[in-house]
Design a protein around this motif. Structure first.
Motif, PDB file in Angstrom:
ATOM      1  N   ARG A 229      18.235 -48.020 -38.525  1.00  0.00           N
ATOM      2  CA  ARG A 229      18.830 -47.795 -37.206  1.00  0.00           C
ATOM      3  C   ARG A 229      18.581 -48.978 -36.277  1.00  0.00           C
ATOM      4  O   ARG A 229      19.479 -49.402 -35.549  1.00  0.00           O
ATOM      5  CB  ARG A 229      18.220 -46.502 -36.655  1.00  0.00           C
ATOM      6  N   LEU A 230      17.366 -49.520 -36.314  1.00  0.00           N
ATOM      7  CA  LEU A 230      17.067 -50.689 -35.473  1.00  0.00           C
ATOM      8  C   LEU A 230      17.995 -51.835 -35.860  1.00  0.00           C
ATOM      9  O   LEU A 230      18.467 -52.596 -35.020  1.00  0.00           O
ATOM     10  CB  LEU A 230      15.606 -51.137 -35.652  1.00  0.00           C
ATOM     11  N   ASP A 231      18.275 -51.930 -37.157  1.00  0.00           N
ATOM     12  CA  ASP A 231      19.172 -52.971 -37.647  1.00  0.00           C
ATOM     13  C   ASP A 231      20.595 -52.689 -37.163  1.00  0.00           C
ATOM     14  O   ASP A 231      21.275 -53.567 -36.621  1.00  0.00           O
ATOM     15  CB  ASP A 231      19.104 -52.981 -39.176  1.00  0.00           C
ATOM     16  N   GLU A 232      21.026 -51.445 -37.342  1.00  0.00           N
ATOM     17  CA  GLU A 232      22.384 -51.045 -36.950  1.00  0.00           C
ATOM     18  C   GLU A 232      22.638 -51.289 -35.461  1.00  0.00           C
ATOM     19  O   GLU A 232      23.725 -51.714 -35.061  1.00  0.00           O
ATOM     20  CB  GLU A 232      22.515 -49.549 -37.249  1.00  0.00           C
ATOM     21  N   LEU A 233      21.613 -51.035 -34.653  1.00  0.00           N
ATOM     22  CA  LEU A 233      21.773 -51.194 -33.196  1.00  0.00           C
ATOM     23  C   LEU A 233      21.590 -52.647 -32.758  1.00  0.00           C
ATOM     24  O   LEU A 233      21.702 -52.963 -31.577  1.00  0.00           O
ATOM     25  CB  LEU A 233      20.771 -50.295 -32.445  1.00  0.00           C
ATOM     26  N   GLY A 234      21.293 -53.516 -33.708  1.00  0.00           N
ATOM     27  CA  GLY A 234      21.195 -54.952 -33.422  1.00  0.00           C
ATOM     28  C   GLY A 234      19.965 -55.337 -32.614  1.00  0.00           C
ATOM     29  O   GLY A 234      19.961 -56.354 -31.913  1.00  0.00           O
TER      30      GLY A 234
END
Ligand code: CTP
Length: 420
Positions: A229-234
């Motif tokens: 999720r941290l990756d997805e949210l940039g």
């Protein structure tokens, strides 16, 4: 105000009543707030209690400590006291307040306020509910922003558009709560969150606060979804350019929990277990970048050591370990100097075949007790000195590679080779 039936242990109920009564006697009002209330509705009662007092929280905490035979253990700059009640746990007591932020990421300036203002300064609606403790209103719910409805609908909703700008650490909290409670960040809230990410407000947050948020995420039972999720949210590149989730790391993620499980099962201690997860975020940084990342996040000595070892070992060691048919002593030479947290991460990142080889190495080889020791060399009359470490290493290599079958054979070999 609605009253709810909660499953609260009798001694907690008794303490909450005592708190409400004390406030009433002082002409103040006390409320249970924040995570404590949220967790009651989720039926996952925590141990610590958060209390907000409309009045003077500091004096209230001192009085509470007095009537419960306990001590006030700490004060914070926001007027919060921690009362540790023997045989019970921690009670955080704060004065109801409003907060304002001088600039994004700064710690807030606080002013006394009422309970509604106090709830409004909070991160998400599910954390912005209060239970009155006043006699006559005991356990009546104050929910001005619809926290209970959001909790039921399964959504994490911020209270206002500037919430993440004011305090960008809230985006880590959003991701953490999303995973912990199986809820979803509400659409508008996600837009506010993304706009704060784009605005690069994370850069204004101190390394210490960022490190703490990451630590909390990695302390949750299964942090892999939070990493996605941290990756997805940039979010990650805004913390540091050495952070991200590479294609390789995406493949590794499902193997991290089993690798940690393997280490536990075999009683191999992971002093900084959360750092096994943290390594999934490292984009193979060079030495300089790894050092700059450690500085940015104000990592501890041990954590810095893990980052720098991991940067060197991954993926170089994996390549070496899988490409060549290494002897046990060669594997030992590569792996033994690494901290267990790095070894564990390498195991997660290895191919299935190499993972098997590593598992057998960790259990059979790395745990081997050397048959030849310094004392044996002394007994043989070899003068102590720098030669010792060389001889002991050669003896250990011979042992690991099966050159000798037992200790007498190893001693015999040392005698033959090094004693003239
Ligand atoms: N809070 C906030 N913004 C933050 C941190 C905390 O608004 N950046 C508020 C929330 O209302 C939260 C309360 O302060 O419920 C207490 O914070 P904390 O103890 O850190 O969080 P909990 O919600 O209790 O979460 P956890 O269960 O992880 O301890």
């Amino acid at each position: 105000m609605k009253t709810f039936k909660f499953k609260i242990p009798p001694k907690t109920t008794a303490l909450l009543k005592k708190i409400g009564q004390l406030a009433d006697e002082r002409g103040e009002a006390a409320y249970a707030v924040g995570g404590f209330v949220r967790d009651l509705f989720l039926r996952r009662p925590g141990v610590d209690i958060d209390i907000t007092v409309e009045g003077d929280g500091l004096t209230f905490a001192e009085k509470l400590a007095k009537i419960t035979g306990s001590e006030v253990e700490a004060f914070t700059r926001f007027g919060t006291s921690i009362v540790v009640i023997p045989g019970f746990g921690k009670v955080d007591v704060a004065t109801a307040r409003t907060e304002s932020y001088d600039h994004p990421g700064a710690l807030p300036s606080v002013k006394k306020g009422g309970i509604i203002q106090d709830l409004y300064r909070r991160d998400f609606t599910l954390n912005a509910m209060a239970l009155s403790l006043s006699p006559g209103y005991f356990l009546k719910l104050l929910d001005p922003f619809g926290g209970l409805g959001d909790l039921k609908r399964g959504r994490i909703r911020a209270l206002h558009p500037k919430s993440f700008e004011d305090d960008p650490t809230r985006l880590f909290r959003a991701v953490r709560f999303e995973q912990r409670f199986g809820k979803r960040i509400e659409e508008k809230t996600e837009r506010w969150l993304l706009s704060s990410v784009k605005g690069n407000y994370i850069q204004k947050v101190s390394g210490e606060r960022l490190r703490n948020e990451l630590r909390l995420i990695f302390q949750e039972p299964r942090p892999e979804k939070a990493v996605w999720r941290l990756d997805e949210l940039g979010v990650l590149p805004h913390i540091h350019s050495a952070l991200g989730v590479s294609a390789a790391a995406k493949k590794d993620l499902p193997h991290v929990a089993p690798a940690i499980g393997f280490f536990h099962k075999n009683k191999m201690v992971l002093e900084e277990e959360r750092m096994v997860w943290f390594q999934t975020l490292l984009l193979s940084p060079g030495e300089k970048e790894a050092a700059s990342l450690s500085k940015r996040l104000m990592l501890s000595r041990v954590e810095q050591n893990i980052v720098s070892q991991s940067a060197k070992a991954y993926p170089a060691f994996l390549k070496e370990l899988s490409e060549k048919d290494l002897t046990a002593s060669q594997m030992y030479k590569l792996l033994c100097p690494l901290r267990p947290e790095v070894q564990c991460f390498l195991m997660a990142a290895a191919s299935p075949l190499l993972r098997k080889k590593l598992a057998s190495y960790f259990v059979k080889i790395q745990k081997s007790v050397p048959w030849v020791r310094g004392k044996d060399l002394q007994t043989m009359g070899i003068p102590p000195g720098f030669r010792y470490s060389f001889i002991l290493l050669e003896a250990l290599n011979g042992q690991l590679d099966g050159k000798f079958k037992n200790r007498p054979q190893a001693l015999e070999w040392v005698k033959k080779t090094f004693v003239s």
